[in-house]
Each structure stands twice: as structure tokens, then as C-alpha cells.
Design a protein around this motif. Structure first.
Motif, PDB file in Angstrom:
ATOM      1  N   PHE A  59     -29.133  22.400 -16.417  1.00 25.41           N
ATOM      2  CA  PHE A  59     -28.785  23.541 -15.565  1.00 25.41           C
ATOM      3  C   PHE A  59     -28.304  24.718 -16.413  1.00 25.41           C
ATOM      4  CE2 PHE A  59     -25.386  25.927 -13.429  1.00 25.41           C
ATOM      5  CZ  PHE A  59     -26.099  26.460 -12.347  1.00 25.41           C
ATOM      6  N   ALA A  60     -27.521  24.416 -17.450  1.00 27.43           N
ATOM      7  CA  ALA A  60     -26.984  25.471 -18.319  1.00 27.43           C
ATOM      8  C   ALA A  60     -28.110  26.224 -19.020  1.00 27.43           C
ATOM      9  CB  ALA A  60     -26.035  24.862 -19.349  1.00 27.43           C
ATOM     10  N   ILE A  61     -29.112  25.469 -19.495  1.00 29.14           N
ATOM     11  CA  ILE A  61     -30.244  26.098 -20.181  1.00 29.14           C
ATOM     12  C   ILE A  61     -31.023  27.003 -19.226  1.00 29.14           C
ATOM     13  CG2 ILE A  61     -32.472  25.656 -21.307  1.00 29.14           C
ATOM     14  CD1 ILE A  61     -31.164  23.018 -22.356  1.00 29.14           C
ATOM     15  N   ASN A  62     -31.331  26.482 -18.038  1.00 31.06           N
ATOM     16  CA  ASN A  62     -32.119  27.249 -17.062  1.00 31.06           C
ATOM     17  C   ASN A  62     -31.374  28.487 -16.584  1.00 31.06           C
ATOM     18  OD1 ASN A  62     -34.264  25.458 -17.190  1.00 31.06           O
ATOM     19  ND2 ASN A  62     -33.443  24.145 -15.562  1.00 31.06           N
ATOM     20  N   SER A  63     -30.061  28.357 -16.372  1.00 33.59           N
ATOM     21  CA  SER A  63     -29.281  29.510 -15.914  1.00 33.59           C
ATOM     22  C   SER A  63     -29.159  30.567 -17.019  1.00 33.59           C
ATOM     23  CB  SER A  63     -27.891  29.071 -15.447  1.00 33.59           C
ATOM     24  OG  SER A  63     -27.133  28.561 -16.526  1.00 33.59           O
ATOM     25  N   ASN A  66     -29.739  34.501 -16.955  1.00 33.99           N
ATOM     26  CA  ASN A  66     -28.581  35.361 -17.218  1.00 33.99           C
ATOM     27  C   ASN A  66     -27.916  34.916 -18.519  1.00 33.99           C
ATOM     28  OD1 ASN A  66     -26.514  37.215 -16.948  1.00 33.99           O
ATOM     29  ND2 ASN A  66     -25.379  36.009 -15.442  1.00 33.99           N
ATOM     30  N   PRO A  67     -28.407  35.391 -19.661  1.00 35.88           N
ATOM     31  CA  PRO A  67     -27.919  34.908 -20.968  1.00 35.88           C
ATOM     32  C   PRO A  67     -26.441  35.221 -21.184  1.00 35.88           C
ATOM     33  CG  PRO A  67     -29.987  36.106 -21.207  1.00 35.88           C
ATOM     34  CD  PRO A  67     -29.506  36.353 -19.806  1.00 35.88           C
ATOM     35  N   PRO A  68     -25.676  34.245 -21.677  1.00 39.20           N
ATOM     36  CA  PRO A  68     -24.271  34.497 -22.029  1.00 39.20           C
ATOM     37  C   PRO A  68     -24.197  35.170 -23.400  1.00 39.20           C
ATOM     38  CG  PRO A  68     -24.841  32.229 -22.516  1.00 39.20           C
ATOM     39  CD  PRO A  68     -26.069  32.843 -21.890  1.00 39.20           C
ATOM     40  N   ASP A  69     -22.991  35.564 -23.782  1.00 36.29           N
ATOM     41  CA  ASP A  69     -22.799  36.184 -25.103  1.00 36.29           C
ATOM     42  C   ASP A  69     -22.464  35.147 -26.168  1.00 36.29           C
ATOM     43  OD1 ASP A  69     -23.059  39.030 -24.345  1.00 36.29           O
ATOM     44  OD2 ASP A  69     -21.302  38.581 -23.110  1.00 36.29           O
ATOM     45  N   LEU A  70     -21.952  33.987 -25.736  1.00 34.19           N
ATOM     46  CA  LEU A  70     -21.609  32.925 -26.678  1.00 34.19           C
ATOM     47  C   LEU A  70     -21.612  31.592 -25.927  1.00 34.19           C
ATOM     48  CD1 LEU A  70     -19.002  32.911 -29.488  1.00 34.19           C
ATOM     49  CD2 LEU A  70     -18.760  31.165 -27.728  1.00 34.19           C
ATOM     50  N   ILE A  71     -21.950  30.516 -26.638  1.00 33.53           N
ATOM     51  CA  ILE A  71     -21.980  29.191 -26.012  1.00 33.53           C
ATOM     52  C   ILE A  71     -21.057  28.246 -26.776  1.00 33.53           C
ATOM     53  CG2 ILE A  71     -23.419  27.178 -25.456  1.00 33.53           C
ATOM     54  CD1 ILE A  71     -25.823  29.099 -25.287  1.00 33.53           C
ATOM     55  N   LEU A  72     -20.185  27.566 -26.029  1.00 28.05           N
ATOM     56  CA  LEU A  72     -19.404  26.460 -26.569  1.00 28.05           C
ATOM     57  C   LEU A  72     -20.118  25.188 -26.138  1.00 28.05           C
ATOM     58  CD1 LEU A  72     -15.748  27.640 -25.789  1.00 28.05           C
ATOM     59  CD2 LEU A  72     -16.787  27.418 -28.045  1.00 28.05           C
ATOM     60  N   LEU A  73     -20.578  24.391 -27.088  1.00 18.99           N
ATOM     61  CA  LEU A  73     -21.497  23.296 -26.793  1.00 18.99           C
ATOM     62  C   LEU A  73     -20.991  21.963 -27.346  1.00 18.99           C
ATOM     63  CD1 LEU A  73     -24.284  22.276 -25.806  1.00 18.99           C
ATOM     64  CD2 LEU A  73     -25.237  23.082 -27.977  1.00 18.99           C
ATOM     65  N   ASP A  74     -20.790  21.017 -26.443  1.00 15.49           N
ATOM     66  CA  ASP A  74     -20.372  19.670 -26.837  1.00 15.49           C
ATOM     67  C   ASP A  74     -21.562  18.927 -27.450  1.00 15.49           C
ATOM     68  OD1 ASP A  74     -18.791  17.413 -27.128  1.00 15.49           O
ATOM     69  OD2 ASP A  74     -19.268  16.661 -25.123  1.00 15.49           O
ATOM     70  N   ILE A  75     -21.274  18.008 -28.382  1.00 19.97           N
ATOM     71  CA  ILE A  75     -22.361  17.254 -29.018  1.00 19.97           C
ATOM     72  C   ILE A  75     -22.713  16.002 -28.225  1.00 19.97           C
ATOM     73  CG2 ILE A  75     -23.009  15.894 -31.052  1.00 19.97           C
ATOM     74  CD1 ILE A  75     -21.508  17.884 -32.784  1.00 19.97           C
ATOM     75  N   LYS A  76     -21.714  15.156 -27.945  1.00 21.67           N
ATOM     76  CA  LYS A  76     -21.994  13.884 -27.275  1.00 21.67           C
ATOM     77  C   LYS A  76     -22.009  14.075 -25.757  1.00 21.67           C
ATOM     78  CE  LYS A  76     -20.793   9.932 -28.768  1.00 21.67           C
ATOM     79  NZ  LYS A  76     -20.022   8.702 -29.115  1.00 21.67           N
TER      80      LYS A  76
END
Length: 355
Positions: free
Chosen positions: A39-43, A47-57
Motif C-alpha cells: 500500500f505504501a508503494i502504491n500510495s 503522492n510521493p513523500p519527501d523522505l521514507i523511514l523504512l523498516d527492514i524486517k
């Protein structure tokens, strides 16, 4: 930061989403948080964000897979990604950075650290965007200059030739022609910079004797203004296989610089020769020495107290020579400067050259 930045947080742990959402909202960021990576990728595409905080596991798609999908998307690939993870080993940190992440924050989160790292990456992102916009403006500006220069240069050349044929030789005509040739050389450098990415390279065998003779004739008026003699010495005849326009930029910029920095009433020597198995061209002038040979090929470099030219010519020369595997040797001492261009064997057509 005047702009209100949007941060997307992707983590499968609700408590992490809540904590990061709370501390970043206090800094007046707009927050989008989700545990659903797809969902995060499609959204983001909408509407692109300016920065992404992304968990690994994460289940289904882990952080590395999400990062790969984002990096491969033309619209999203420039968005900075900060990986967040409980995994504190070097291997995962290195992989995260090699995947395209700009930073790595380990859990448990420290409020001050998270805010500092987010703000730092947003400042870097903002700086990159500013540079990108400036480069776009520079590109537009150069294109505008080229467009505005072309017609006046053509008119000057045509009319001065007509005047000379009507009124005969006059010293003032030589000065106008020399200035026109100088502007023409600048025009061709700017044209090269604008068109080099799109221009199709058209390599062919170039008779260097004929080619150099034509370039010497082109710069005749510029040399005459300073009473400089350009001597063409052919010790070894050979042809070179490369793009004519690129070779012209190399030779023209070297001769033009030689004229600019030569003393009046001096000689510029242009020589074709062979040493062992190396075929080379060297251009020698008598004049102002180069203060810093290591810096001379840098874009916009100008010798201290010598505000001559735009400082673009030799950087273009270096770029073209690197592309064509042409080795450059420069020496400058005792008021003599030599530019030596050694051509690779695969670009040389040996044997007698018919003029």
C-alpha cells in the motif's frame, strides 16, 4: 525549513509507527504511517513523500525489497530512504546503504537522534533539488546564449567579408575578424556542452595534415593581431579515426589558448610526429606559463590575475581526450608551454597520407 515536508513511515510494528508519528509531528512534519508495504508503494506513486523511514524486517515484502522497488521507479528513485531496524550488525547496515539507503537508525529509537538524522537528510535532499533546478536554469541559459549568438556571428562574418572585397584590406577588418573567430570558438564550446549528451558520434578517418592546415587558417586573424606566427611542422604523416567535431574542439581550444597566452611577435609550433610506437600532436607556445598544471583542466579554472576566457575550453578538451583514450602531457616552464596529445594505436591509420 520553510516547506512542510511529508515523511512516510513503513513498519510492521504498530508501537513503532505510533512513536515515530508522535515525535516527528512535534517537529511539524506531515506524517503518513503504514504497516502495509505494498500500500505504501502504491500510495507513493500517486503522492510521493519527501523522505521514507523504512523498516527492514517485515512480512510479505522486507525493507530491502521495498527499497529495490522504489529505486527502480523513475518517479520515486530520488526520495531519500532511512532504514530503521533492530538489526545492528555491520552486514545489514552495509547492505542497506548499498541498496540506496541514505542512513540507518537502530532500535530502540532515541528521539533526538531520529529527529537529527531526518532533518539532516531533508536538508541534503533540499540541496540536491536546488542544484537540480540551478542546472536546469543553466541549461536554459546556455541554450538561450547559443541561439542569440548564432545569427549575429553569421551577419558579422558575412558583412566583413563583403566590406573587405569592396574596400580592400584594412587592419580594422582583421581585428573584427579575430574577435569574431574568438566568439565563434566560445559558441562552439557552449554548443558542445549543450549537445554532447544527445549528439551522435560520427567517427571517420581524418587526414591530420589537411585538418590542421584548415584550423591554422581559421585562427590566422587572431594570431596576426599579436603578430604571432603559427608554424605547422609535419615530421610524421598519419590519419586519426575519431569524430571531426570532437577533434576540432581539442585542437581549436589548444590553439586558441596558445594565442591568448603567447607573447607578441612569438611563434606557435604545431607538430605531428612519432616517437617509438606513439603517434602524437604537440602544440607549443612562447608566453605566460601555466601556474597550476594539475588544475588547468578543471571547469571554469582561470589563472590568477589572468582573467582570460570562460575557463571551459580545456575541461572540454580533457573530457573528449578521456572519451577517446588520448593521453595528454602538459609542460610549462621557461616561458614555453607544450600540450602533447598521444593518440592510441587503435585510432591511428598508418602509412603515407595523401593530401
Amino acid at each position: 525549513m520553510d516547506k512542510k515536508y511529508t515523511i512516510l513511515i513503513i513498519d510492521d510494528k504498530t508501537e513503532n509507527l505510533h512513536y515515530l508519528n508522535t515525535i516527528l509531528k512535534e517537529e511539524d512534519f506531515l506524517i503518513r504511517a503504514t504497516s502495509d508495504a505494498t500500500f505504501a508503494i502504491n500510495s507513493s506513486k500517486l503522492n510521493p513523500p519527501d523522505l521514507i523511514l523504512l523498516d527492514i524486517k517485515m512480512p510479505n515484502l522486507d525493507g530491502f525489497e521495498v527499497c529495490k522497488i522504489i529505486q527502480e521507479d523513475e518517479k520515486l528513485k530520488e526520495i531519500p530512504i532511512i532504514f530503521i531496524s533492530a538489526l545492528d550488525d555491520t552486514q545489514n547496515k552495509v547492505k542497506a546503504l548499498n541498496m540506496g539507503g541514505v542512513d540507518y537508525i537502530t532500535k530502540p529509537f532515541e528521539k533526538e537522534e531520529v529527529i537529527a538524522r531526518v532533518k539532516t537528510q531533508l536538508k541534503i535532499f533540499e540541496g540536491k533539488n536546488t542544484i537540480s533546478k540551478l542546472l536546469e536554469l543553466q541549461d536554459f541559459f546556455l541554450k538561450k546564449i547559443i541561439h542569440e549568438m548564432n545569427t549575429p556571428l553569421s551577419i558579422i562574418s558575412l558583412n566583413i567579408d563583403n566590406l573587405e572585397s569592396t574596400l580592400g584590406y584594412k587592419e580594422q577588418f582583421e581585428a573584427i575578424k579575430a574577435s569574431s573567430k574568438s566568439l565563434s570558438s566560445i559558441y562552439n564550446d557552449l554548443y558542445y556542452l549543450i549537445k554532447k549528451e544527445k549528439k551522435t558520434t560520427e567517427e571517420k578517418n581524418i587526414n591530420l595534415v589537411r585538418f590542421l592546415s584548415s584550423r591554422v587558417a581559421f585562427f590566422d586573424e587572431m594570431a596576426n593581431i599579436k603578430n604571432i606566427d603559427i608554424a605547422l611542422d609535419i615530421n610524421e604523416e598519419f590519419e586519426v579515426f575519431m569524430d571531426v567535431y570532437e577533434l576540432e574542439r581539442v585542437v581549436d581550444n589548444t590553439i586558441s589558448n596558445a594565442i591568448k597566452y603567447s607573447f607578441e611577435n612569438s611563434t606557435i609550433e604545431i607538430t605531428l610526429d612519432k616517437e617509438d610506437e606513439n603517434f602524437f600532436l604537440f602544440i607549443k607556445d612562447e608566453g605566460i606559463e601555466i601556474a597550476d598544471i594539475n588544475a588547468v583542466f578543471q571547469a571554469y579554472y582561470q589563472q590568477k590575475d589572468k582573467n582570460i576566457g570562460l575557463g571551459l575550453g580545456l575541461s572540454i578538451v580533457k573530457e573528449i581526450c578521456d572519451k577517446n583514450d588520448i593521453k595528454i602531457e602538459v609542460s610549462s616552464q621557461n616561458n614555453n608551454t607544450i600540450f602533447k596529445y598521444i593518440f592510441p594505436q587503435n585510432r591511428i591509420i598508418k602509412g603515407e597520407v595523401k593530401i
